[in-house]
Design an enzyme around this catalytic site. Sequence first.
Site, short mmCIF file in Angstrom:
data_model
loop_
_atom_site.label_atom_id
_atom_site.label_comp_id
_atom_site.label_asym_id
_atom_site.label_seq_id
_atom_site.Cartn_x
_atom_site.Cartn_y
_atom_site.Cartn_z
N ASP A 22 -11.93 -5.13 -2.83
CA ASP A 22 -12.83 -6.29 -2.79
C ASP A 22 -14.21 -5.83 -2.36
O ASP A 22 -14.40 -4.69 -1.97
CB ASP A 22 -12.27 -7.33 -1.79
N GLU B 283 0.82 -1.21 0.00
CA GLU B 283 0.00 0.00 0.00
C GLU B 283 0.85 1.27 0.00
O GLU B 283 0.34 2.37 -0.12
CB GLU B 283 -0.93 0.01 1.22
N1 SAH Z 1 -5.36 -11.97 3.56
C1 SAH Z 1 -4.70 -10.70 3.75
C2 SAH Z 1 -5.41 -10.04 4.88
C3 SAH Z 1 -5.07 -8.62 5.04
S1 SAH Z 1 -6.21 -7.89 6.10
C4 SAH Z 1 -3.23 -10.94 4.01
O1 SAH Z 1 -2.89 -12.06 4.37
O2 SAH Z 1 -2.40 -10.04 3.84
C5 SAH Z 1 -6.85 -6.69 5.06
C6 SAH Z 1 -6.16 -5.36 5.03
O3 SAH Z 1 -6.74 -4.60 4.00
C7 SAH Z 1 -6.37 -4.54 6.29
O4 SAH Z 1 -5.26 -3.72 6.54
C8 SAH Z 1 -7.65 -3.75 6.00
O5 SAH Z 1 -7.55 -2.41 6.42
C9 SAH Z 1 -7.82 -3.80 4.49
N2 SAH Z 1 -9.03 -4.47 3.96
C10 SAH Z 1 -9.22 -4.74 2.64
N3 SAH Z 1 -10.38 -5.37 2.44
C11 SAH Z 1 -10.95 -5.55 3.66
C12 SAH Z 1 -12.15 -6.18 4.10
N4 SAH Z 1 -12.99 -6.77 3.24
N5 SAH Z 1 -12.42 -6.18 5.43
C13 SAH Z 1 -11.57 -5.61 6.30
N6 SAH Z 1 -10.42 -5.01 5.93
C14 SAH Z 1 -10.09 -4.96 4.63
#
Ligand code: SAH
Length: 259
Positions: free
Chosen positions: A223, A18
Site C-alpha cells: 500500500d 506473509e
Molecule cells: N488491517 C490489517 C492491519 C495489519 S497491520 C489487519 O487487520 O490485518 C499492518 C501489517 O502490515 C503490519 O504487520 C505492518 O508491518 C505491515 N504494514 C503494511 N502496510 C503498513 C502501513 N501502511 N503502515 C504500517 N504498517 C504496515
Amino acid sequence: MNLAPIRRLGIISALQEEQQGLVEAMQGAATHVHGRRDYTTGTLWGLDAVCVLSRIGKVAAAMTATLLVEKFGVTHILFTGVAGSGGNGVKVGDIVIADALVQHDMDASPLFPPCEVPLTGMRYFSADVVLSSRLAVAAAAFVDSALTGAISDVEQKLFGLHAVTVHRGLVASGDQFINSAERIERLARDHPGLLAVEMEGAAVAQVCFELNVPFAVMRTISDNANEKAATDFLHFVQAVAAKYAFYIIQRFCEQEAEA
Ligand code: SAH
C-alpha cells in the site's frame, strides 16, 4: 565481507499470509508452543530453520526474535512481510530490503534525540550486509524469472505489477498503521531516503544488534501508506505478498544450502 555459516535460520512474519506455505514445505516439521506463539522447526530446502508468526507490532516482534535466539538457537534471522511505501519511487508490488531500520515512534527528547533508542546511542540499526545481499539476489531472481508465472494476469493488472523493482535502503517501524498522506510525507521528510513503513522490522533490528545476531528484513509493498492503505492492504496480502514470500524464501534457502 564474511557471514558465519547459517546453522539455523529463524524466519519471522507478522501475519499468516506473509509466510503462507512455508510450514507445509518443511521436512521433519515439529511445532513447539511457547509464549502464545507456534515455533515450527524443520528443514526448508536443505536449511535447518524455525518459522514463527510474531503477530503485529514492535513488542511482539522483539519477543519473538529474542526467543528464536535464546530458546530455539537460531544463528541468523530473516523477517518477511508487507509494508507501506515511504515514497522515493517505491510502488505497490516492489520489494524493499532494509539496509537500515529506525523506530519512527521512539521519542525520549529532550533527553535523547528523537528516534534514538535511549542508552544505545543508536538511531539507525544496520541490517547484515551479506545476508541482505543474498536475500536481494533471491528477490531479483524471483522478479526476473518467476513472478509472472506465480501471480495471475488478473492480479498483475489489478495491482499494476509491472517493472517490479527490488530496492535497498531505509525502513521505518512504529506501533501505528500509517494511512494518511500527511503522515507518510512527514515521515519521509524526517527520514531522508525512506523506502518503507511497517510495524516490526526495527524492533527485530534492535534485538539482533543487542544479541549480536545477523539479520535481514524483506518487505513487499502492499500500500501507499495513505488514506487508501487499509483496502489495498488486505487483498494484496492474500493475492500477492504470500506468493512473493514463498518463492523468495525458497530461492534463498536453496542458494544457502548449495553454498
Ligand atoms: N488491517 C490489517 C492491519 C495489519 S497491520 C489487519 O487487520 O490485518 C499492518 C501489517 O502490515 C503490519 O504487520 C505492518 O508491518 C505491515 N504494514 C503494511 N502496510 C503498513 C502501513 N501502511 N503502515 C504500517 N504498517 C504496515
